[in-house]
Design a protein around this motif. Structure first.
Motif, PDB file in Angstrom:
ATOM      1  N   VAL A  95      -9.789  -3.979  -0.248  1.00 43.61           N
ATOM      2  CA  VAL A  95      -9.392  -4.947  -1.273  1.00 43.61           C
ATOM      3  C   VAL A  95      -9.947  -6.311  -0.855  1.00 43.61           C
ATOM      4  N   GLU A  96     -10.493  -7.054  -1.822  1.00 45.24           N
ATOM      5  CA  GLU A  96     -11.235  -8.262  -1.458  1.00 45.24           C
ATOM      6  C   GLU A  96     -10.343  -9.452  -1.108  1.00 45.24           C
ATOM      7  N   ASN A  97      -9.297  -9.689  -1.878  1.00 38.84           N
ATOM      8  CA  ASN A  97      -8.553 -10.938  -1.682  1.00 38.84           C
ATOM      9  C   ASN A  97      -7.213 -10.908  -2.422  1.00 38.84           C
ATOM     10  N   ASP A  98      -6.525 -12.049  -2.390  1.00 37.22           N
ATOM     11  CA  ASP A  98      -5.248 -12.179  -3.076  1.00 37.22           C
ATOM     12  C   ASP A  98      -5.385 -11.987  -4.577  1.00 37.22           C
ATOM     13  N   THR A  99      -6.501 -12.420  -5.124  1.00 32.12           N
ATOM     14  CA  THR A  99      -6.689 -12.351  -6.576  1.00 32.12           C
ATOM     15  C   THR A  99      -6.585 -10.933  -7.096  1.00 32.12           C
ATOM     16  N   VAL A 100      -7.246  -9.995  -6.424  1.00 28.74           N
ATOM     17  CA  VAL A 100      -7.245  -8.620  -6.933  1.00 28.74           C
ATOM     18  C   VAL A 100      -5.856  -7.993  -6.805  1.00 28.74           C
ATOM     19  N   LEU A 101      -5.117  -8.388  -5.766  1.00 33.74           N
ATOM     20  CA  LEU A 101      -3.762  -7.846  -5.603  1.00 33.74           C
ATOM     21  C   LEU A 101      -2.790  -8.485  -6.585  1.00 33.74           C
ATOM     22  N   ARG A 102      -2.970  -9.757  -6.857  1.00 37.96           N
ATOM     23  CA  ARG A 102      -2.153 -10.404  -7.889  1.00 37.96           C
ATOM     24  C   ARG A 102      -2.389  -9.747  -9.240  1.00 37.96           C
ATOM     25  N   ASP A 103      -3.655  -9.508  -9.575  1.00 41.13           N
ATOM     26  CA  ASP A 103      -3.965  -8.867 -10.854  1.00 41.13           C
ATOM     27  C   ASP A 103      -3.426  -7.443 -10.904  1.00 41.13           C
ATOM     28  N   LEU A 104      -3.493  -6.734  -9.776  1.00 37.25           N
ATOM     29  CA  LEU A 104      -3.008  -5.352  -9.732  1.00 37.25           C
ATOM     30  C   LEU A 104      -1.494  -5.290  -9.906  1.00 37.25           C
ATOM     31  N   THR A 105      -0.784  -6.195  -9.265  1.00 36.72           N
ATOM     32  CA  THR A 105       0.681  -6.130  -9.289  1.00 36.72           C
ATOM     33  C   THR A 105       1.297  -6.825 -10.499  1.00 36.72           C
ATOM     34  N   ARG A 106       0.569  -7.753 -11.119  1.00 38.48           N
ATOM     35  CA  ARG A 106       1.144  -8.525 -12.231  1.00 38.48           C
ATOM     36  C   ARG A 106       0.540  -8.220 -13.588  1.00 38.48           C
ATOM     37  N   TYR A 107      -0.723  -7.785 -13.613  1.00 36.57           N
ATOM     38  CA  TYR A 107      -1.416  -7.641 -14.891  1.00 36.57           C
ATOM     39  C   TYR A 107      -1.980  -6.242 -15.116  1.00 36.57           C
ATOM     40  N   SER A 108      -1.350  -5.264 -14.512  1.00 36.07           N
ATOM     41  CA  SER A 108      -1.703  -3.868 -14.756  1.00 36.07           C
ATOM     42  C   SER A 108      -0.429  -3.119 -15.099  1.00 36.07           C
ATOM     43  N   ALA A 109      -0.517  -1.800 -15.162  1.00 33.53           N
ATOM     44  CA  ALA A 109       0.661  -0.989 -15.469  1.00 33.53           C
ATOM     45  C   ALA A 109       1.723  -1.064 -14.381  1.00 33.53           C
ATOM     46  N   LEU A 110       1.390  -1.657 -13.225  1.00 33.70           N
ATOM     47  CA  LEU A 110       2.363  -1.811 -12.149  1.00 33.70           C
ATOM     48  C   LEU A 110       3.249  -3.043 -12.334  1.00 33.70           C
ATOM     49  N   ALA A 111       3.001  -3.819 -13.362  1.00 30.74           N
ATOM     50  CA  ALA A 111       3.681  -5.108 -13.524  1.00 30.74           C
ATOM     51  C   ALA A 111       5.198  -4.984 -13.539  1.00 30.74           C
ATOM     52  N   GLY A 112       5.732  -3.883 -14.039  1.00 30.11           N
ATOM     53  CA  GLY A 112       7.177  -3.732 -14.124  1.00 30.11           C
ATOM     54  C   GLY A 112       7.813  -3.053 -12.927  1.00 30.11           C
ATOM     55  N   GLN A 113       7.040  -2.809 -11.860  1.00 32.99           N
ATOM     56  CA  GLN A 113       7.555  -2.049 -10.710  1.00 32.99           C
ATOM     57  C   GLN A 113       8.019  -2.921  -9.538  1.00 32.99           C
ATOM     58  N   ASP A 114       8.058  -4.230  -9.736  1.00 36.10           N
ATOM     59  CA  ASP A 114       8.626  -5.148  -8.740  1.00 36.10           C
ATOM     60  C   ASP A 114       7.858  -5.132  -7.414  1.00 36.10           C
ATOM     61  N   TYR A 115       6.533  -4.981  -7.488  1.00 41.79           N
ATOM     62  CA  TYR A 115       5.731  -5.001  -6.271  1.00 41.79           C
ATOM     63  C   TYR A 115       5.353  -6.425  -5.873  1.00 41.79           C
ATOM     64  N   ARG A 116       5.409  -6.676  -4.569  1.00 37.71           N
ATOM     65  CA  ARG A 116       4.830  -7.861  -3.966  1.00 37.71           C
ATOM     66  C   ARG A 116       3.823  -7.381  -2.928  1.00 37.71           C
ATOM     67  N   TYR A 117       3.057  -8.293  -2.356  1.00 40.07           N
ATOM     68  CA  TYR A 117       2.013  -7.834  -1.438  1.00 40.07           C
ATOM     69  C   TYR A 117       1.850  -8.769  -0.251  1.00 40.07           C
ATOM     70  N   ILE A 118       1.302  -8.188   0.818  1.00 40.76           N
ATOM     71  CA  ILE A 118       0.888  -8.912   2.017  1.00 40.76           C
ATOM     72  C   ILE A 118      -0.535  -8.467   2.317  1.00 40.76           C
ATOM     73  N   ILE A 119      -1.410  -9.404   2.629  1.00 36.39           N
ATOM     74  CA  ILE A 119      -2.821  -9.067   2.850  1.00 36.39           C
ATOM     75  C   ILE A 119      -3.360  -9.800   4.069  1.00 36.39           C
ATOM     76  N   THR A 120      -4.284  -9.171   4.773  1.00 40.62           N
ATOM     77  CA  THR A 120      -4.981  -9.832   5.874  1.00 40.62           C
ATOM     78  C   THR A 120      -6.082 -10.725   5.311  1.00 40.62           C
ATOM     79  N   HIS A 121      -6.606 -11.589   6.151  1.00 40.86           N
ATOM     80  CA  HIS A 121      -7.784 -12.386   5.802  1.00 40.86           C
ATOM     81  C   HIS A 121      -8.757 -12.254   6.967  1.00 40.86           C
ATOM     82  N   SER A 122      -9.443 -11.135   6.953  1.00 39.71           N
ATOM     83  CA  SER A 122     -10.257 -10.720   8.090  1.00 39.71           C
ATOM     84  C   SER A 122     -11.623 -11.396   8.096  1.00 39.71           C
TER      85      SER A 122
END
Length: 347
Positions: A95-122
């Motif tokens: 996964v590239e960055n925070d943007t793709v995870l924000r879009d995945l958790t907020r603007y996809s079919a997962l939006a109603g599943q109460d997901y949050r995320y933690i990501i590395t910055h390698s």
């Protein structure tokens, strides 16, 4: 009584039976999954990373439409892996960055599943990272850190950080989760193996430290190791054994090692052969059925839904339905299949 009402009544009866059949102190299934999602890039250039391949004017013609389809595909799979109940924890890599995870958790079919995320910055040159999605109503992060893997030598390229998340469960147990994406096999298996052994040693050092510090250590290691269960990084460096009748609380055990011996079992297909590059490894306490949070190797598996597979026209059988086949866009999901396991949790 019409058919619709009949279906509703049957469904309610099923739910009541299911609730009654569960032990009174046992909570709903706690499913954990891991997945290499194959190049989840956004469409914007990061001047600090080599991501031009995945830009609208890049060699792969990575458009916003393709990006949105990728997000929809990933959300569909994560939902499907959860079956009745979405996975509580979802480990991801590439996964590239925070943007793709924000879009995945907020603007996809997962939006109603109460997901949050933690990501590395390698420091990875392509900018791909490791991440953890979690349902915040069932898992509370207490701390997290990106653990840097030092350069193996002066010629080695920087690799992905290890993500360490310590979290609290609803029964007040704590668990340490280590997520990783070890160096690839590019350049040859033997030539690249020292880099994986070096990274695995860092993972082992962190694991040993946690086992020594925690009173009742509960460790879950998951990731794409770019090695198979029988390779040195797993057996010698990590010392991850196949579960047996005698479990040690301070040892590591591979939940899928036994199944990986079966023919055509795996999360990845290379030159016509299935193999397990993705791993679920736990400390001994997580196999102790007398505790309040535990699993077993029979609960772990590769998710092989038919829609994730296509015909392998060159080698026969099936292969993962990936996003790109070489440089050709085919609009699939990933070149890896997800893996998962279920935990029992009691108050």
């Amino acid at each position: 009584m019409n058919a619709r009402n009949t279906i509703r009544i049957l469904f309610l009866l099923y739910c009541c039976f299911f609730a009654i059949s569960l032990p009174s102190q046992e909570q709903p299934r706690f499913r954990v999954m891991w997945w290499n999602v194959e190049n989840l890039f956004d469409t914007h250039h990061d001047s600090l990373k080599n991501d031009r391949e995945f830009l609208p004017d890049g060699i792969r013609r990575w458009s916003y439409g393709r990006y949105k389809k990728k997000l929809d595909n990933l959300s569909r799979v994560i939902t499907a892996v959860g079956e009745w109940t979405p996975p509580v924890l979802v480990g991801l890599c590439e996964v590239e960055n925070d943007t793709v995870l924000r879009d995945l958790t907020r603007y996809s079919a997962l939006a109603g599943q109460d997901y949050r995320y933690i990501i590395t910055h390698s420091p990875d040159e392509r900018g791909i990272d490791v991440a953890l999605l979690y349902q915040r109503h069932r898992f509370k992060p207490l701390s997290h850190q990106s653990i840097r893997i030092a350069a193996f030598n002066r010629k080695s390229r920087p690799t992905r950080d290890i993500l360490h998340v310590c979290g609290l469960l609803l029964n007040n147990d704590t668990i340490d989760i280590l997520l990783c994406h070890l160096p690839s096999r590019a350049g040859g298996v033997r030539e690249s193996e020292p880099y994986r052994l070096f990274a695995a040693q860092k993972l082992r050092t962190v694991s040993d430290s946690l086992i020594n510090v925690r009173t009742n250590p509960k460790l879950l290691l998951m990731g794409d190791f770019n090695d198979y269960p029988g390779n040195k990084s797993i057996t010698r460096v990590l010392g991850a054994a196949t579960p047996s009748a005698h479990i040690s609380s301070d040892s590591l055990y591979h939940l899928l090692a036994r199944k990986a011996r079966q023919r055509n079992f795996g999360s990845y297909k290379y030159q016509g052969q299935w193999g397990l590059l993705d791993h679920l490894i736990v400390s001994g306490n997580l196999l102790n059925t007398s505790t309040h949070f535990y699993t077993s190797e029979d609960k772990a598996d590769v998710f092989r839904a038919p829609f994730l597979l296509i015909d392998d026209e060159n080698k026969g059988g099936k292969q993962p339905f990936r996003t790109y086949y070489g440089m050709k866009y085919i609009g699939g999901y990933s070149d890896h299949l997800p893996i998962y396991t279920d935990f029992y949790i009691r108050e």
